[in-house]
Design a protein around this motif. Structure first.
Motif, PDB file in Angstrom:
ATOM      1  N   ALA A 191     -51.851  27.267 -19.597  1.00 10.16           N
ATOM      2  CA  ALA A 191     -50.509  26.680 -19.631  1.00 10.16           C
ATOM      3  C   ALA A 191     -50.582  25.154 -19.639  1.00 10.16           C
ATOM      4  O   ALA A 191     -51.299  24.546 -18.846  1.00 10.16           O
ATOM      5  CB  ALA A 191     -49.699  27.164 -18.439  1.00 10.16           C
ATOM      6  N   ARG A 219     -48.265  29.326 -21.988  1.00 15.35           N
ATOM      7  CA  ARG A 219     -46.991  28.607 -22.035  1.00 15.35           C
ATOM      8  C   ARG A 219     -47.210  27.102 -22.264  1.00 15.35           C
ATOM      9  O   ARG A 219     -48.019  26.474 -21.581  1.00 15.35           O
ATOM     10  CB  ARG A 219     -46.249  28.819 -20.704  1.00 15.35           C
ATOM     11  N   ASP A 220     -46.492  26.578 -23.245  1.00 18.56           N
ATOM     12  CA  ASP A 220     -46.544  25.151 -23.586  1.00 18.56           C
ATOM     13  C   ASP A 220     -47.968  24.646 -23.873  1.00 18.56           C
ATOM     14  O   ASP A 220     -48.232  23.453 -23.786  1.00 18.56           O
ATOM     15  CB  ASP A 220     -45.900  24.291 -22.477  1.00 18.56           C
ATOM     16  N   GLU A 245     -47.066  32.868 -25.418  1.00 17.73           N
ATOM     17  CA  GLU A 245     -46.060  32.515 -24.405  1.00 17.73           C
ATOM     18  C   GLU A 245     -45.165  31.403 -24.941  1.00 17.73           C
ATOM     19  O   GLU A 245     -45.556  30.654 -25.834  1.00 17.73           O
ATOM     20  CB  GLU A 245     -46.756  32.105 -23.109  1.00 17.73           C
ATOM     21  N   PRO A 246     -43.969  31.276 -24.353  1.00 21.65           N
ATOM     22  CA  PRO A 246     -42.996  30.313 -24.895  1.00 21.65           C
ATOM     23  C   PRO A 246     -43.556  28.892 -24.969  1.00 21.65           C
ATOM     24  O   PRO A 246     -44.290  28.453 -24.081  1.00 21.65           O
ATOM     25  CB  PRO A 246     -41.828  30.388 -23.910  1.00 21.65           C
ATOM     26  N   THR A 277     -42.064  29.027 -30.290  1.00 26.23           N
ATOM     27  CA  THR A 277     -43.458  28.683 -30.604  1.00 26.23           C
ATOM     28  C   THR A 277     -43.497  27.995 -31.967  1.00 26.23           C
ATOM     29  O   THR A 277     -42.623  28.168 -32.800  1.00 26.23           O
ATOM     30  CB  THR A 277     -44.338  29.940 -30.627  1.00 26.23           C
TER      31      THR A 277
END
Lengths: 405, 267
Positions: A191, A219-220, A245-246, A277
């Motif tokens: 992440a 994520r990110d 993941e977002p 994404t």
């Protein structure tokens, strides 16, 4: 649910048969849902996967994953026994990056992806340990891992590159000298991490290298993945980016220069599997000499959960002489109507003699003019690597390629 | 005293229908410091002459000579001719992605001079020349002709003319597509180059408009691949008033005749 599968027509350019300014396959679209009758196109997400070589039938060359590859020239890698012991390498040091061998039972292995072809599964089955490259710490740093003494016996390798959450780093995986190598590279981007991975193929002229890269982005997380293929008889590097993941963001770049008799292939797969994404795929290649061959397949799958996706992929080929062949095939599958943008482009064109004339009319020799034009064409990728040292090295390597003609 | 001579020049162009004769015996002599305007209707072979002098591979010299100070340039490659002192300002300059104007200019200057220019004076020369041509400094970092307007492309050609300092320059319809302001700026650049280096100029144009700003010593009217008439600048004024009609064949003679001319090799 709206669903659409769009498989672009294969764009193939065989030089000698195309007019001087041939530009084709220049397609770009951003439409989300185009209703089509059910055509039995196998989607990329449904392709067979397994970590066991025995689960795949022997390679015939007709498989969707192999139909562009000269499979008869590396049956040892797809169907033979591979040496799966630790392979020799040298590596530079940087604080925050640690290298270690981990057993094949390590829980990280297999978390980024699963082989889709028999060469990858064969390597997966053969290795006893994997090289783990752990990236931690928020400072920028670079580590170069060079494999230059692999010899001519068929080998397998497995590498796990793991970027801890919020870490930053650039890892170069370089290949030189002889090789008959089938390998898997798993890239785990935690992440908020920002990782660059460069796979640099400068193998000796007889080398064969088949690689599958599997990246999973949290994520990110941000991954810049760069494939540079210059040397080797047959080089096939297939990167997969799973935007799991977002906010995950992948920039997949490629640069290749195929000389006479050289086969350079890359099958890129980006799977948008979470909202918001982003992916950008840009591959550029030059081809020069009898039998110079390149293959680029770009698959993008935007899953039904991947709302707000922003995606674009493109491939450009510059043909410098007769007797070359460039295949360029973008595919886009979209399973949600709610996306920010998705498009693709592909173009293969001959060297523009008017550019040469323009430069030569200013006193520049033909050799220098060609170098300027080709360097200009490929420089977009080189400049995006973000490492001045590596950029200089690649520019010099490309100049060498041009001189070889 | 330098001189560029063109003697009984016959040139064919390769087309899909085979070889086609475009120039049919051109004679011209341009001495250093002179400005010769070549005028003529579309298809008369003006651009063919320009590209043949520069050595474009599409054109075949069937007979005749192009001599620079008595030495033939016909056996020279395109770059050798440029290094010998010939310059062609193109009608349609091509875009070259990824090659910046700065990099290109330095490479060309080094090739022409045989050595790299001194960094300090070169940067100053480029900057001043660009300023005089009202080119923004940001131009230098852009890729050659990429996204340039028509006027910017022509100014970029004249920038090269000023910086490379040839002995003879062929300006191929440099005035076409320019608004009056750009036309003045470009003309000033040409006049400045001539004042500074005393080069000889072959100014190819369809219109008399540019001749208000660049005064020709000689005017040659090109029709059907050769010089149909020549004179001083008063000839240009006459063309301005009368057009090319009186040089063109009557309708009866057109039938069965061969139409001369080929498009410039551009895209």
């Amino acid at each position: 649910m709206t669903a659409a599968t769009h498989a672009a027509p294969a764009a193939v350019a065989v030089s000698g048969a195309v007019p001087t300014t041939a530009q084709h396959g220049m397609t770009a679209h951003s439409d989300g849902a185009r209703a089509r009758p059910a055509i039995p196109v196998q989607t990329r997400s449904e392709r067979f996967r397994s970590v066991h070589a025995a689960d795949f039938p022997p390679v015939t060359g007709r498989e969707v994953a192999w139909k562009f590859s000269p499979t008869a020239r590396f049956t040892d890698l797809t169907d033979g026994d591979l040496d799966g012991s630790r392979l020799p390498f040298t590596a530079t040091d940087a604080a925050g990056v640690t290298l270690s061998w981990i057993p094949r039972t390590d829980p990280r292995i297999g978390t980024a992806g699963t082989p889709e072809d028999r060469a990858a599964a064969n390597a997966w089955t053969a290795v006893t340990e994997a090289l783990c490259v752990h990236v931690g710490g928020e400072n920028e740093k670079t580590v170069t891992i060079t494999r230059s003494e692999l010899g001519t016996a068929p080998r397998a390798a497995h590498t796990v590159i793991e970027a801890a959450p919020h870490s930053r780093g650039l890892i170069v995986l370089a290949g030189q000298g002889d090789a008959r190598l089938s390998e898997n590279v798993e890239i785990l981007v935690g992440a908020g991490a920002s990782l660059t991975v460069v796979s640099l193929q400068e193998w000796a002229p007889e080398a064969v290298h088949l690689a599958s890269h599997f990246a999973r982005l949290g994520r990110d997380a941000r991954l810049k993945h760069i494939v540079v293929s210059l040397g080797g008889q047959i080089v096939r590097v297939n990167p997969t980016g799973h935007l799991a993941e977002p906010g995950a963001d992948i920039e997949a770049l490629g640069l290749y220069f195929a000389d006479a008799g050289q086969h350079l292939e890359q099958q890129v797969f980006v799977h948008h599997d979470a909202p918001h994404t982003k992916s950008r795929v840009t591959y550029k290649g030059a081809l020069q000499g009898e039998g110079a061959r390149s293959v680029w397949i770009g698959d993008v799958l935007i899953g039904n959960t991947a709302t707000g996706t922003d995606s674009y992929e493109q491939n450009r080929n510059l043909v410098l002489s007769d007797g070359t062949r460039a295949d360029s095939i973008p595919n886009l599958e979209i399973e949600t109507g709610d996306i920010a943008g998705a498009g693709h482009a592909s173009a293969t064109g001959r060297f523009d003699d008017e550019q040469l004339f323009y430069l030569m009319a200013r006193g520049i020799t033909e050799e220098e003019a060609r170098r300027l034009v080709v360097r200009g064409f490929l420089t977009e990728i080189v400049q995006k690597i973000g490492s001045p040292g590596l950029e200089q090295r690649l520019t010099a390597a490309l100049d060498m390629e041009l001189r070889r003609s | 005293m330098s001189v560029l001579e063109i003697k009984n020049l016959h040139v064919n162009v390769a087309t899909e229908q085979g070889e086609r004769e475009i120039l049919r015996g051109v004679d011209l002599a341009i001495a250093e410091g002179e400005i010769h305007a070549i005028m003529g209707p579309n298809g008369s072979g003006k651009s063919t002459l320009a590209y043949t002098i520069a050595g474009h591979p599409k054109y075949t010299v069937v007979s005749g000579e192009i001599l620079l100070d008595g030495e033939s340039v016909l056996a020279m490659s395109v770059d050798e001719r440029a290094r010998a002192g010939l310059f062609l300002a193109m009608q349609y300059p091509v875009e070259i992605p990824g090659v910046t104007v700065t990099n290109f200019l330095r490479t060309a200057k080094t090739a022409i001079s045989g050595e790299a220019p001194s960094v300090r004076t070169w940067i100053k020369d480029v900057r001043e020349s660009m300023a005089r041509l009202r080119m923004d400094a940001a131009f230098a970092e852009r890729n050659i002709n990429e996204g340039f307007s028509g006027g910017e492309k022509k100014r970029n050609e004249i920038l090269q003319l000023e910086l490379l300092g040839p002995r003879f320059a062929v300006l191929d319809e440099t005035d076409s597509g320019l608004d009056v302001d750009a036309l003045k700026i470009v003309s000033e650049g040409v006049n400045r180059a001539k004042a500074n280096t005393g080069l000889g100029i072959l100014l190819i144009t369809h219109y008399t408009r540019i001749l208000r700003y660049i005064k020709p010593d000689f005017v040659h009217v090109f029709v059907a691949g050769k010089v149909a008439e020549q004179g001083g600048s008063e000839l240009a004024e006459r063309l301005e008033n009368e057009g090319y009609d009186r040089y063109l064949p009557t309708e009866a003679s057109v039938a069965g005749g061969v139409s001369a001319g080929a498009p410039a090799p551009s895209k």
